[in-house]
Design a protein around this motif. Sequence first.
Motif, PDB file in Angstrom:
ATOM      1  N   MET A  94       3.812  -7.702  -4.597  1.00 50.33           N
ATOM      2  CA  MET A  94       3.165  -6.618  -5.324  1.00 50.33           C
ATOM      3  C   MET A  94       1.706  -6.472  -4.918  1.00 50.33           C
ATOM      4  SD  MET A  94       4.800  -7.048  -9.159  1.00 50.33           S
ATOM      5  CE  MET A  94       3.832  -5.677  -9.818  1.00 50.33           C
ATOM      6  N   PHE A  95       0.987  -7.595  -4.834  1.00 46.69           N
ATOM      7  CA  PHE A  95      -0.404  -7.526  -4.379  1.00 46.69           C
ATOM      8  C   PHE A  95      -0.476  -6.969  -2.964  1.00 46.69           C
ATOM      9  CE2 PHE A  95      -1.632 -10.444  -7.833  1.00 46.69           C
ATOM     10  CZ  PHE A  95      -2.854  -9.888  -8.181  1.00 46.69           C
ATOM     11  N   PHE A 150      -1.728  -2.440   0.605  1.00 49.24           N
ATOM     12  CA  PHE A 150      -1.263  -1.514   1.634  1.00 49.24           C
ATOM     13  C   PHE A 150      -1.502  -0.066   1.203  1.00 49.24           C
ATOM     14  CE2 PHE A 150       2.395   1.192   2.817  1.00 49.24           C
ATOM     15  CZ  PHE A 150       2.117   1.342   4.162  1.00 49.24           C
ATOM     16  N   ARG A 151      -1.180   0.238  -0.033  1.00 50.76           N
ATOM     17  CA  ARG A 151      -1.374   1.594  -0.532  1.00 50.76           C
ATOM     18  C   ARG A 151      -2.852   1.965  -0.564  1.00 50.76           C
ATOM     19  NH1 ARG A 151       1.294   2.254  -6.160  1.00 50.76           N
ATOM     20  NH2 ARG A 151       0.308   4.289  -5.895  1.00 50.76           N
ATOM     21  N   TYR A 152      -3.717   1.033  -0.949  1.00 51.90           N
ATOM     22  CA  TYR A 152      -5.142   1.329  -0.983  1.00 51.90           C
ATOM     23  C   TYR A 152      -5.683   1.563   0.432  1.00 51.90           C
ATOM     24  CZ  TYR A 152      -4.688  -0.923  -5.588  1.00 51.90           C
ATOM     25  OH  TYR A 152      -4.288  -1.289  -6.851  1.00 51.90           O
ATOM     26  N   ASP A 153      -5.310   0.663   1.348  1.00 55.82           N
ATOM     27  CA  ASP A 153      -5.880   0.714   2.693  1.00 55.82           C
ATOM     28  C   ASP A 153      -5.417   1.933   3.477  1.00 55.82           C
ATOM     29  OD1 ASP A 153      -7.241  -1.596   2.197  1.00 55.82           O
ATOM     30  OD2 ASP A 153      -5.805  -2.905   3.193  1.00 55.82           O
ATOM     31  N   ARG A 154      -4.195   2.359   3.263  1.00 58.90           N
ATOM     32  CA  ARG A 154      -3.692   3.494   4.047  1.00 58.90           C
ATOM     33  C   ARG A 154      -4.400   4.794   3.669  1.00 58.90           C
ATOM     34  NH1 ARG A 154       1.423   6.072   1.448  1.00 58.90           N
ATOM     35  NH2 ARG A 154       1.747   6.811   3.563  1.00 58.90           N
ATOM     36  N   GLU A 155      -5.090   4.820   2.518  1.00 59.29           N
ATOM     37  CA  GLU A 155      -5.825   6.004   2.122  1.00 59.29           C
ATOM     38  C   GLU A 155      -7.234   6.041   2.699  1.00 59.29           C
ATOM     39  OE1 GLU A 155      -5.734   6.020  -2.101  1.00 59.29           O
ATOM     40  OE2 GLU A 155      -3.563   6.369  -2.242  1.00 59.29           O
ATOM     41  N   LEU A 156      -7.663   4.928   3.316  1.00 59.73           N
ATOM     42  CA  LEU A 156      -8.994   4.894   3.899  1.00 59.73           C
ATOM     43  C   LEU A 156      -9.008   5.685   5.199  1.00 59.73           C
ATOM     44  CD1 LEU A 156      -9.859   1.135   3.366  1.00 59.73           C
ATOM     45  CD2 LEU A 156     -10.554   3.073   1.961  1.00 59.73           C
ATOM     46  N   PRO A 157      -9.936   6.634   5.368  1.00 60.13           N
ATOM     47  CA  PRO A 157      -9.969   7.436   6.594  1.00 60.13           C
ATOM     48  C   PRO A 157     -10.340   6.586   7.804  1.00 60.13           C
ATOM     49  CG  PRO A 157     -11.915   7.848   5.264  1.00 60.13           C
ATOM     50  CD  PRO A 157     -10.996   7.005   4.425  1.00 60.13           C
ATOM     51  N   GLY A 158      -9.621   6.760   8.874  1.00 67.79           N
ATOM     52  CA  GLY A 158      -9.937   6.078  10.120  1.00 67.79           C
ATOM     53  C   GLY A 158      -9.370   4.687  10.235  1.00 67.79           C
ATOM     54  N   LEU A 208      -2.774  -1.395   9.171  1.00 64.21           N
ATOM     55  CA  LEU A 208      -2.735  -1.978   7.839  1.00 64.21           C
ATOM     56  C   LEU A 208      -3.399  -3.337   7.853  1.00 64.21           C
ATOM     57  CD1 LEU A 208      -1.727  -2.336   4.930  1.00 64.21           C
ATOM     58  CD2 LEU A 208       0.408  -3.180   5.898  1.00 64.21           C
ATOM     59  N   ALA A 209      -4.262  -3.590   6.860  1.00 66.35           N
ATOM     60  CA  ALA A 209      -4.871  -4.903   6.732  1.00 66.35           C
ATOM     61  C   ALA A 209      -3.786  -5.932   6.462  1.00 66.35           C
ATOM     62  CB  ALA A 209      -5.889  -4.905   5.596  1.00 66.35           C
ATOM     63  N   GLY A 210      -3.536  -6.761   7.452  1.00 63.00           N
ATOM     64  CA  GLY A 210      -2.546  -7.806   7.263  1.00 63.00           C
ATOM     65  C   GLY A 210      -1.231  -7.532   7.957  1.00 63.00           C
ATOM     66  N   SER A 211      -1.023  -6.351   8.534  1.00 62.54           N
ATOM     67  CA  SER A 211       0.261  -6.129   9.173  1.00 62.54           C
ATOM     68  C   SER A 211       0.143  -5.556  10.566  1.00 62.54           C
ATOM     69  CB  SER A 211       1.107  -5.173   8.332  1.00 62.54           C
ATOM     70  OG  SER A 211       0.576  -3.867   8.425  1.00 62.54           O
ATOM     71  N   GLY A 212      -0.948  -4.824  10.846  1.00 63.44           N
ATOM     72  CA  GLY A 212      -1.078  -4.199  12.142  1.00 63.44           C
ATOM     73  C   GLY A 212      -0.162  -3.020  12.323  1.00 63.44           C
ATOM     74  N   ILE A 213       0.388  -2.461  11.241  1.00 66.41           N
ATOM     75  CA  ILE A 213       1.325  -1.352  11.326  1.00 66.41           C
ATOM     76  C   ILE A 213       0.581  -0.033  11.193  1.00 66.41           C
ATOM     77  CG2 ILE A 213       3.299  -0.255  10.232  1.00 66.41           C
ATOM     78  CD1 ILE A 213       4.244  -2.962   9.373  1.00 66.41           C
ATOM     79  N   VAL A 214       0.803   0.857  12.121  1.00 70.94           N
ATOM     80  CA  VAL A 214       0.179   2.165  12.058  1.00 70.94           C
ATOM     81  C   VAL A 214       0.830   2.979  10.954  1.00 70.94           C
ATOM     82  CG1 VAL A 214      -0.308   4.268  13.355  1.00 70.94           C
ATOM     83  CG2 VAL A 214      -0.379   2.066  14.509  1.00 70.94           C
ATOM     84  N   PHE A 215       0.044   3.837  10.300  1.00 73.62           N
ATOM     85  CA  PHE A 215       0.530   4.526   9.115  1.00 73.62           C
ATOM     86  C   PHE A 215       1.328   5.777   9.456  1.00 73.62           C
ATOM     87  CE2 PHE A 215      -3.345   2.627   6.940  1.00 73.62           C
ATOM     88  CZ  PHE A 215      -2.608   1.566   6.463  1.00 73.62           C
ATOM     89  N   CYS A 216       2.361   5.659  10.217  1.00 72.35           N
ATOM     90  CA  CYS A 216       3.278   6.778  10.383  1.00 72.35           C
ATOM     91  C   CYS A 216       4.399   6.634   9.361  1.00 72.35           C
ATOM     92  CB  CYS A 216       3.844   6.809  11.803  1.00 72.35           C
ATOM     93  SG  CYS A 216       4.873   5.399  12.229  1.00 72.35           S
ATOM     94  N   GLY A 217       5.099   7.719   9.093  1.00 68.52           N
ATOM     95  CA  GLY A 217       6.066   7.727   8.007  1.00 68.52           C
ATOM     96  C   GLY A 217       7.143   6.685   8.144  1.00 68.52           C
ATOM     97  N   ASP A 218       7.740   6.547   9.352  1.00 70.34           N
ATOM     98  CA  ASP A 218       8.840   5.605   9.534  1.00 70.34           C
ATOM     99  C   ASP A 218       8.385   4.173   9.302  1.00 70.34           C
ATOM    100  OD1 ASP A 218      10.509   7.678  10.088  1.00 70.34           O
ATOM    101  OD2 ASP A 218      10.327   7.509  12.278  1.00 70.34           O
ATOM    102  N   ARG A 219       7.199   3.838   9.798  1.00 65.62           N
ATOM    103  CA  ARG A 219       6.746   2.461   9.646  1.00 65.62           C
ATOM    104  C   ARG A 219       6.271   2.167   8.233  1.00 65.62           C
ATOM    105  NH1 ARG A 219       3.988   0.564  15.353  1.00 65.62           N
ATOM    106  NH2 ARG A 219       5.800   1.062  16.648  1.00 65.62           N
ATOM    107  N   VAL A 220       5.812   3.159   7.527  1.00 64.51           N
ATOM    108  CA  VAL A 220       5.493   2.964   6.120  1.00 64.51           C
ATOM    109  C   VAL A 220       6.756   2.601   5.357  1.00 64.51           C
ATOM    110  CG1 VAL A 220       4.786   4.138   4.006  1.00 64.51           C
ATOM    111  CG2 VAL A 220       3.438   4.421   6.088  1.00 64.51           C
ATOM    112  N   ARG A 221       7.848   3.314   5.636  1.00 66.12           N
ATOM    113  CA  ARG A 221       9.122   2.995   4.982  1.00 66.12           C
ATOM    114  C   ARG A 221       9.624   1.621   5.395  1.00 66.12           C
ATOM    115  NH1 ARG A 221       9.721   8.657   5.684  1.00 66.12           N
ATOM    116  NH2 ARG A 221      10.555   8.382   7.797  1.00 66.12           N
TER     117      ARG A 221
END
Length: 421
Positions: free
Chosen positions: A63-64, A69-77, A81-94
Amino acid sequence: MESGTFSRYSWVDFVFSVVGVCTFLMDWGSDVWVATEFYCRGDFSWFGVLVGLMVLSSVVIQMFSWFWFRYDRELPGFSGLAGSGIVFCGDRVRLFCLLHVLQLGFLCRHISAIRQGFRVWWRKEAGSEYAVYLTHDLSMLRLIETFVESAPQLILMIYVMLSTNWARTVQFVSVAASTTSIAWMLVDYHRSLRSFLPDKAKQRWGSSLIYFLWNLLLIGPRVAVLALFSSVLPELTAPHFLLLWLVFLLWAWRQNTDFMDSAGGEWLYRATVGLIWYFSWFNVAEGRTRGRSLIYHSFVSADGAVLMACWWLYRDPVQTEAYTLVLLVALPLSHLLGLLLKALYYCCFHPTLWRPPGSPPPPPHDLPDSDASFRAFSPQDQTPSPQLLNKRMSHLAANFYTHTDVFRKCEAAKSAESSCL
């Protein structure tokens, strides 16, 4: 470290990341081993408690991680992801959402931190600041995991030993693994907070050792006393925890904590802080902490004395004869020594960001790492984005080290700088 610059990722950070994931896997493996032993022996109540602690810890950590993840993905630029290295595209978010549902988010953060650290330290690639960002988030998650799972499991293991008056090898292994995990977390978390200080390059391992020892000497007797109380009055263990947890939860709420970026996340944090306070002191508010710390330790010491008295009154004199005197002497002395070492640490080793009253706040370009400089970076881009700021560990560092309102002044200066940009 020079002012206004980042803490560079080093081989020490990489070693801590590798050891961290190793202790995590070792602790998890020992938990599964112990749970299997309980089930095979027919001790279904102990099996249920152990599995329940494992599930609770995993859910809280996921949960933490998901909130962050939700907070960081809203940061511009913020490209990863802090802690995952995943780019915020739709498929990888899912995909990342699915990993958290499967309780694999925390492990993925560990693996990503090691991967990014290896790229920075061994292969000399860019992204040192991003690697440091990952290790700071992992440090906080390991802290939560330790007090949600490892500390309660220590109580359970000691309780089983006291109830049966003997212990198998697997139980000693589990106790040793949990103790190792707690000890390493304390050192790692301390290092993580220390890295926010502008003079962190001058810090020595001696202060970390003192910090580690006083925490261990306070947590150890606390866990032992709770286990002793549970061994004679097991039916009162849950009411005792719930009563103290509610008190601590209300105290955290009264201190107006501001760690998460949403109301739901903040209440999760306060509930977790209440659980941590059941075992150890954890500062969550700015300003001088001496008064709050004195209140906490007085309360916990009185509670420990009551629990010890209950064990003395209801114990089996014959069964406990071999270790009664040792515990009656060792536990209070260890607790007292821990308090003395804590006082020594704060008198001689604890760094602060204190400045004389009336002195001007530092200029925006000379702020501590935790305020002006600790921004999220892309692993491929070394240009800082002024809008991006990781507030999680910086808040904790400010609470732990600051004795004045310097950080509030710094925050105002930073806001003024951002508005100019």
